[in-house]
Structure formats: structure tokens, C-alpha cells
Design a protein around this motif. Sequence first.
Motif, PDB file in Angstrom:
ATOM      1  N   GLN A 199     -14.070 -18.091  11.830  1.00  0.00           N
ATOM      2  CA  GLN A 199     -13.724 -17.826  13.230  1.00  0.00           C
ATOM      3  C   GLN A 199     -13.105 -19.069  13.870  1.00  0.00           C
ATOM      4  O   GLN A 199     -12.128 -18.981  14.615  1.00  0.00           O
ATOM      5  N   ASP A 200     -13.676 -20.233  13.567  1.00  0.00           N
ATOM      6  CA  ASP A 200     -13.091 -21.487  14.056  1.00  0.00           C
ATOM      7  C   ASP A 200     -11.652 -21.633  13.561  1.00  0.00           C
ATOM      8  O   ASP A 200     -10.767 -22.076  14.299  1.00  0.00           O
ATOM      9  N   TYR A 201     -11.446 -21.250  12.318  1.00  0.00           N
ATOM     10  CA  TYR A 201     -10.111 -21.378  11.729  1.00  0.00           C
ATOM     11  C   TYR A 201      -9.094 -20.523  12.474  1.00  0.00           C
ATOM     12  O   TYR A 201      -8.021 -21.007  12.860  1.00  0.00           O
ATOM     13  N   TYR A 202      -9.421 -19.253  12.688  1.00  0.00           N
ATOM     14  CA  TYR A 202      -8.464 -18.357  13.327  1.00  0.00           C
ATOM     15  C   TYR A 202      -8.272 -18.685  14.808  1.00  0.00           C
ATOM     16  O   TYR A 202      -7.200 -18.479  15.367  1.00  0.00           O
ATOM     17  N   GLU A 203      -9.312 -19.212  15.441  1.00  0.00           N
ATOM     18  CA  GLU A 203      -9.205 -19.538  16.863  1.00  0.00           C
ATOM     19  C   GLU A 203      -8.482 -20.857  17.112  1.00  0.00           C
ATOM     20  O   GLU A 203      -7.825 -21.022  18.143  1.00  0.00           O
ATOM     21  N   ASN A 204      -8.584 -21.779  16.176  1.00  0.00           N
ATOM     22  CA  ASN A 204      -8.157 -23.148  16.477  1.00  0.00           C
ATOM     23  C   ASN A 204      -7.116 -23.734  15.540  1.00  0.00           C
ATOM     24  O   ASN A 204      -6.766 -24.910  15.681  1.00  0.00           O
TER      25      ASN A 204
END
Length: 437
Positions: free
Chosen positions: A372-377
Motif C-alpha cells: 500500500q505504501d508503494y502504490y500510494e507513494n
Amino acid sequence: MSFDIRELEIIVDALGVGIYLADGKGVTLWVNKVFEDISLIKREEVVGKTLRELVDAKFFSNSATLSVISNKKPTIVSFNTKTGKKLLSQGKPVFDNRGNLKYVVNTIYDISNIFLTPEEENINKNLASDYNIVAQSEKMLKIVNIAVKASNVDLPVLICGETGVGKELVAKLIHYAGSRKNFPFVAVNCAAIPESLLESELFGYEPGSFTGSNKKGKKGIFEIAHNGTVFLDEIADMPMFSQAKLLRFLEDNQFLKLGSTKPTKVDVRIIAATNVDIKKAIEEGRFRKDLYYRLSTIYINIPPLRERLEDVNILTKFFLNNLNETYKTRKIIMPDVIDAIKTQNLEGNVRELKNIIEKLYFYSKNDTITIQDYYENNIDKNELNSNKKSLKYNLEAYEKSILQEYFELYKSTRKLAKALKISQSSAFKKLKKYGLL
């Protein structure tokens, strides 16, 4: 015929490289005298201790042995020691008859001079961690072995590869692993220097050679690097006239300074690099075929990161470990995040991967970096946060991003200026202003 252990140690030390032997569980069994000399660490300090203990105790910042134990494959890792040395370790597994890992044999090289001191780091505004060799793919292991072998001879080297693959780092490895390591390593970007200044930068000039010249004259790069190495980056963008002068220099290591009739002779090694298809440049008449043959006695082609994805794992962990060490944190990254990164094109190669990991480290909400961090940031490098900065800041940031993008594309102030419809001198000044040169 038999050897006792002392005779064997003398023979091993005569090879001139450090040897670090561990068992299959990572326990240090033996190191040779060369390792003690280059690491400034005594044998009794490490023998009997596991590499995990030594890394945790800050003896070493990283360990090829631990990577070999984890992956059962040869691995190359550069690491810092508690004594302030920077070493390169090539770890190789040794298996018993049943296929069990019995030993890990590391050959160790001193590459301390490749990396910046803290003072130099501040001056150049670079992080020393930008210049680390970490790899486990067969392709990169082969390249490092070629580089180490090339360090033992004085033949010209041509290094090819995309932007961000580490061409200058390989050039530095060749220089600092060889006999010229105590003499200058001078890098010059052939595309960044205006054509009118390139000849004087390379060969120097006599007093009063041209309007605006230094009254005392000036030494050129080849003279400054006497007994050392000159690294000619982006060689394919060198003007044809300068290529002809370089070819003449390579024949006998002599050149004429501007305004001089007396040849100057120097002893330098030439390593050149380019990120373009050099053979296509020859076909298009932009690069001399005879110069190509003269430079490419030793030819090294560094593959892009997308063609050696097994290096993404170890590089990701390396960059994250550096951040944890710097900021006293204990963040980890989930395997599916690394898998997602591998699906990217990674046009910027290792440099882009480092940027991605730094962003994920900063923006992640807790100590575990999730998908989720990857796709958001995983923000595009040209995205600007225009809501929180002044107009001047955003305009300059936008100008810098355009200059950076075009300079990475063209690798030449001349071509960049033409594409942006500005003068070459303006392009040169702006690139200097934003620290892109």
C-alpha cells in the motif's frame, strides 16, 4: 609434497588480496595477513565470531558471507569497517559432496579511495552510499571480475551502459584496485564542456594563448592526472576535432598545449564511457572508428538493472539498511513490494531504485513498508508539491527538472541548448546553478 600452515599462509599472502574464510553457518575460521593490513582489524578480533555478530557489533556494515548463506550464490558486496576502511568482498560458496554449504571464501580488496571522505562529501554534495558495489547476478559478478583483472594492466578500457548503471564506479574500481591507485583519478564529462573549451580543458594552454586565458597558463586534465587515470565520460559526444587530437595522444602519450610548439609527455591510463550505441554513432559519422578500436581494447558493457533483476533484492536491502543505519531506525520492506518494483521499467537503473527506496522509507507510515505504501507513494520524479512552496521555488524546481531530464537524455550541453532553444553558455550556467554538472 606437503605444506605446513605457515608456508600456505605465505603463499596466499603473496597473491596480494585479503582472504576471509567462514564456515557454512557464518562463523569466522581464518583471515590472512593481507586482510589484517587492509582492514586494520586483527585476526583474533574476528576468528570464532559469526558474521552476524560482527555486523551487529559494527565491525562491518555489510557482509557478503551472510548473503551467500542466504542465497547459496556468489555475491559481491562493498562494506565499511569499524576502522574506517571501505572494502570490496567477493563471497563464493563451497559445498560438500551432499550439496550442503560448507565454507564461504571471500576475496577482499581495499577500495577506500573510491569513496568520498566526509569533507569531500560536503563539498561535492554527494552521499558516499551512491558509490557502492552490491551485486549477486552472474552478469555483474562477471563485470566486477573483468574490472579487477583490468586493474592489473594498463590497456585502454571502454565502458558502455545506460545512465545510472554505474559506469564511473566500475572505472574507479579499475583505477583503485591497480598500481595507479595512489595517483589521481580525474573524471571529465566530455558532453558537459562547451566544444570551444574542451581542448584547453584536456590539454591545457600556455600563457596568453587566447583572449581571457590565465596569464600563467593552465595545466590540462591529462597533465594533472600524470601517473594516474583519466575517465572520459560520454566519450561519444566528444567533437570530431577533439577525437582526432585524443587519437594522436593515445599513440604516444604526447600532446601540444594550446600556444605551444613543444610536446608534453605524460603517463596516464585512459578509461572511456558512453551511454549511447557507439557502433551506431560510428555508422552515423559521429564517432571515429579508429578511435573506437583504440579505446575498446578492454570492452565492458554493463547491463541495465531490468536485465539483472536478481540484483534488485540485494540492492533494495542495502539501500534500506543504509537508511536505517543513518537515521537509527529498523524499517523492513515486504517481499511483494520488491516484486512490484521489479515490474517497473527502471530506466534510471540503480540510481532510480535508490530514489524509490528513499521515498518509500520517508513516506511509509510505520516500520514495515507495505505494498500500500508503494502504490500510494511511488511518486513520479517530476511531480512537484506546488501548494506549499513559493512561486520562485516552483519555477526553479520546474526549470531544474526540465534541465535534468534533457541533460540525462542528451548528455551534452550543446544538444541540450539546441533542444531548449537557448545558448550553450546559458545551458552550461544553468546546469552549474542547479548542481547538475
